[in-house]
Design a protein around this motif. Structure first.
Motif, PDB file in Angstrom:
ATOM      1  N   ARG A  83       0.827  -1.205   0.000  1.00  0.00           N
ATOM      2  CA  ARG A  83       0.000   0.000   0.000  1.00  0.00           C
ATOM      3  C   ARG A  83       0.865   1.261   0.000  1.00  0.00           C
ATOM      4  O   ARG A  83       0.555   2.232  -0.675  1.00  0.00           O
ATOM      5  CB  ARG A  83      -0.979  -0.016   1.169  1.00  0.00           C
ATOM      6  N   VAL A  84       1.968   1.236   0.743  1.00  0.00           N
ATOM      7  CA  VAL A  84       2.898   2.371   0.747  1.00  0.00           C
ATOM      8  C   VAL A  84       3.470   2.575  -0.656  1.00  0.00           C
ATOM      9  O   VAL A  84       3.725   3.704  -1.078  1.00  0.00           O
ATOM     10  CB  VAL A  84       4.024   2.153   1.782  1.00  0.00           C
ATOM     11  N   MET A  85       3.632   1.483  -1.400  1.00  0.00           N
ATOM     12  CA  MET A  85       4.161   1.550  -2.760  1.00  0.00           C
ATOM     13  C   MET A  85       3.103   1.957  -3.786  1.00  0.00           C
ATOM     14  O   MET A  85       3.389   2.056  -4.967  1.00  0.00           O
ATOM     15  CB  MET A  85       4.748   0.186  -3.152  1.00  0.00           C
ATOM     16  N   GLY A  86       1.859   2.165  -3.340  1.00  0.00           N
ATOM     17  CA  GLY A  86       0.811   2.616  -4.240  1.00  0.00           C
ATOM     18  C   GLY A  86      -0.127   1.539  -4.744  1.00  0.00           C
ATOM     19  O   GLY A  86      -0.979   1.809  -5.597  1.00  0.00           O
ATOM     20  N   CYS A  87      -0.015   0.326  -4.233  1.00  0.00           N
ATOM     21  CA  CYS A  87      -0.899  -0.768  -4.649  1.00  0.00           C
ATOM     22  C   CYS A  87      -2.211  -0.719  -3.866  1.00  0.00           C
ATOM     23  O   CYS A  87      -2.213  -0.388  -2.683  1.00  0.00           O
ATOM     24  CB  CYS A  87      -0.256  -2.124  -4.372  1.00  0.00           C
ATOM     25  N   ASP A  88      -3.296  -1.096  -4.521  1.00  0.00           N
ATOM     26  CA  ASP A  88      -4.558  -1.311  -3.827  1.00  0.00           C
ATOM     27  C   ASP A  88      -4.513  -2.756  -3.335  1.00  0.00           C
ATOM     28  O   ASP A  88      -5.071  -3.665  -3.943  1.00  0.00           O
ATOM     29  CB  ASP A  88      -5.748  -1.084  -4.761  1.00  0.00           C
ATOM     30  N   ALA A  89      -3.762  -2.971  -2.244  1.00  0.00           N
ATOM     31  CA  ALA A  89      -3.546  -4.307  -1.697  1.00  0.00           C
ATOM     32  C   ALA A  89      -4.423  -4.521  -0.482  1.00  0.00           C
ATOM     33  O   ALA A  89      -4.620  -3.604   0.320  1.00  0.00           O
ATOM     34  CB  ALA A  89      -2.071  -4.484  -1.329  1.00  0.00           C
ATOM     35  N   ARG A  90      -4.936  -5.744  -0.359  1.00  0.00           N
ATOM     36  CA  ARG A  90      -5.801  -6.106   0.759  1.00  0.00           C
ATOM     37  C   ARG A  90      -5.441  -7.508   1.238  1.00  0.00           C
ATOM     38  O   ARG A  90      -5.032  -8.332   0.435  1.00  0.00           O
ATOM     39  CB  ARG A  90      -7.265  -6.086   0.319  1.00  0.00           C
ATOM     40  N   TYR A  91      -5.613  -7.747   2.527  1.00  0.00           N
ATOM     41  CA  TYR A  91      -5.373  -9.090   3.054  1.00  0.00           C
ATOM     42  C   TYR A  91      -6.710  -9.782   3.286  1.00  0.00           C
ATOM     43  O   TYR A  91      -7.722  -9.135   3.547  1.00  0.00           O
ATOM     44  CB  TYR A  91      -4.542  -9.053   4.341  1.00  0.00           C
ATOM     45  N   LEU A  92      -6.703 -11.098   3.145  1.00  0.00           N
ATOM     46  CA  LEU A  92      -7.902 -11.893   3.362  1.00  0.00           C
ATOM     47  C   LEU A  92      -8.078 -12.126   4.854  1.00  0.00           C
ATOM     48  O   LEU A  92      -7.239 -12.759   5.501  1.00  0.00           O
ATOM     49  CB  LEU A  92      -7.788 -13.231   2.617  1.00  0.00           C
ATOM     50  N   VAL A  93      -9.159 -11.597   5.402  1.00  0.00           N
ATOM     51  CA  VAL A  93      -9.452 -11.739   6.827  1.00  0.00           C
ATOM     52  C   VAL A  93      -9.580 -13.232   7.161  1.00  0.00           C
ATOM     53  O   VAL A  93     -10.347 -13.945   6.527  1.00  0.00           O
ATOM     54  CB  VAL A  93     -10.761 -10.997   7.197  1.00  0.00           C
ATOM     55  N   GLY A  94      -8.778 -13.685   8.110  1.00  0.00           N
ATOM     56  CA  GLY A  94      -8.825 -15.084   8.527  1.00  0.00           C
ATOM     57  C   GLY A  94      -8.023 -16.025   7.655  1.00  0.00           C
ATOM     58  O   GLY A  94      -7.937 -17.215   7.942  1.00  0.00           O
ATOM     59  N   GLY A  95      -7.439 -15.505   6.578  1.00  0.00           N
ATOM     60  CA  GLY A  95      -6.593 -16.302   5.699  1.00  0.00           C
ATOM     61  C   GLY A  95      -7.303 -17.474   5.047  1.00  0.00           C
ATOM     62  O   GLY A  95      -8.532 -17.522   4.967  1.00  0.00           O
ATOM     63  N   ILE A  96      -6.498 -18.433   4.596  1.00  0.00           N
ATOM     64  CA  ILE A  96      -7.059 -19.594   3.912  1.00  0.00           C
ATOM     65  C   ILE A  96      -7.926 -20.435   4.854  1.00  0.00           C
ATOM     66  O   ILE A  96      -8.869 -21.094   4.416  1.00  0.00           O
ATOM     67  CB  ILE A  96      -5.964 -20.451   3.239  1.00  0.00           C
ATOM     68  N   GLU A  97      -7.643 -20.371   6.159  1.00  0.00           N
ATOM     69  CA  GLU A  97      -8.460 -21.118   7.118  1.00  0.00           C
ATOM     70  C   GLU A  97      -9.893 -20.581   7.154  1.00  0.00           C
ATOM     71  O   GLU A  97     -10.841 -21.361   7.191  1.00  0.00           O
ATOM     72  CB  GLU A  97      -7.821 -21.096   8.505  1.00  0.00           C
ATOM     73  N   ALA A  98     -10.069 -19.270   7.110  1.00  0.00           N
ATOM     74  CA  ALA A  98     -11.407 -18.684   7.086  1.00  0.00           C
ATOM     75  C   ALA A  98     -12.092 -18.973   5.748  1.00  0.00           C
ATOM     76  O   ALA A  98     -13.309 -19.171   5.690  1.00  0.00           O
ATOM     77  CB  ALA A  98     -11.338 -17.179   7.333  1.00  0.00           C
ATOM     78  N   TRP A  99     -11.302 -18.989   4.678  1.00  0.00           N
ATOM     79  CA  TRP A  99     -11.836 -19.325   3.350  1.00  0.00           C
ATOM     80  C   TRP A  99     -12.448 -20.734   3.385  1.00  0.00           C
ATOM     81  O   TRP A  99     -13.562 -20.950   2.923  1.00  0.00           O
ATOM     82  CB  TRP A  99     -10.705 -19.233   2.333  1.00  0.00           C
ATOM     83  N   ARG A 100     -11.702 -21.674   3.942  1.00  0.00           N
ATOM     84  CA  ARG A 100     -12.201 -23.051   4.070  1.00  0.00           C
ATOM     85  C   ARG A 100     -13.437 -23.106   4.966  1.00  0.00           C
ATOM     86  O   ARG A 100     -14.410 -23.779   4.648  1.00  0.00           O
ATOM     87  CB  ARG A 100     -11.135 -23.942   4.669  1.00  0.00           C
ATOM     88  N   ALA A 101     -13.372 -22.426   6.106  1.00  0.00           N
ATOM     89  CA  ALA A 101     -14.488 -22.438   7.058  1.00  0.00           C
ATOM     90  C   ALA A 101     -15.760 -21.882   6.441  1.00  0.00           C
ATOM     91  O   ALA A 101     -16.866 -22.269   6.828  1.00  0.00           O
ATOM     92  CB  ALA A 101     -14.114 -21.657   8.318  1.00  0.00           C
ATOM     93  N   ALA A 102     -15.603 -20.998   5.448  1.00  0.00           N
ATOM     94  CA  ALA A 102     -16.762 -20.430   4.755  1.00  0.00           C
ATOM     95  C   ALA A 102     -17.309 -21.391   3.692  1.00  0.00           C
ATOM     96  O   ALA A 102     -18.283 -21.072   3.016  1.00  0.00           O
ATOM     97  CB  ALA A 102     -16.381 -19.093   4.120  1.00  0.00           C
ATOM     98  N   GLY A 103     -16.641 -22.536   3.533  1.00  0.00           N
ATOM     99  CA  GLY A 103     -17.116 -23.529   2.580  1.00  0.00           C
ATOM    100  C   GLY A 103     -16.649 -23.310   1.152  1.00  0.00           C
ATOM    101  O   GLY A 103     -17.162 -23.912   0.214  1.00  0.00           O
TER     102      GLY A 103
END
Length: 108
Positions: free
Chosen positions: A80-100
């Motif tokens: 983001r400091v470098m000017g990217c519209d960067a975002r992190y996935l809340v909860g990571g891959i574990e939350a992704w899996r938990a969401a099905g």
């Protein structure tokens, strides 16, 4: 906004919203897990100085790690400091899996 939820990322993927997805888990965590989110490109977080300048600043970039804590949040802050519209996935891959949501085998 510097984060995205699994539900939001799933909508982006299903809706075809153009974004770059980076898997920034440590190599050992990635290999022991054996799965990845579709479209994810692995970048070794230990070598971030080698690849950070190759990330385009003209589009959305989502980073995920195991739990969405230090690794992905720290790298998002740098990008983001470098000017990217960067975002992190809340909860990571574990939350992704938990969401099905689907996880594919790690690329060889």
């Amino acid at each position: 906004m510097s984060h995205i939820t699994p539900a939001e990322l799933a909508l982006w993927q299903r809706g075809g919203l153009v974004h770059r997805l980076l898997d920034v888990r440590r190599a050992t965590a990635r290999q022991s897990d054996g799965g990845q989110i579709a479209g994810g490109q692995w970048r070794d977080p230990a070598r971030w100085l080698d690849w950070k300048d190759s990330i385009p600043t003209d589009g959305l970039v989502v980073l995920y790690c195991v739990h969405g804590h230090e690794i992905s949040q720290g790298l998002v802050a740098v990008l983001r400091v470098m000017g990217c519209d960067a975002r992190y996935l809340v909860g990571g891959i574990e939350a992704w899996r938990a969401a099905g949501e689907a996880v594919l085998p790690v690329d060889a």
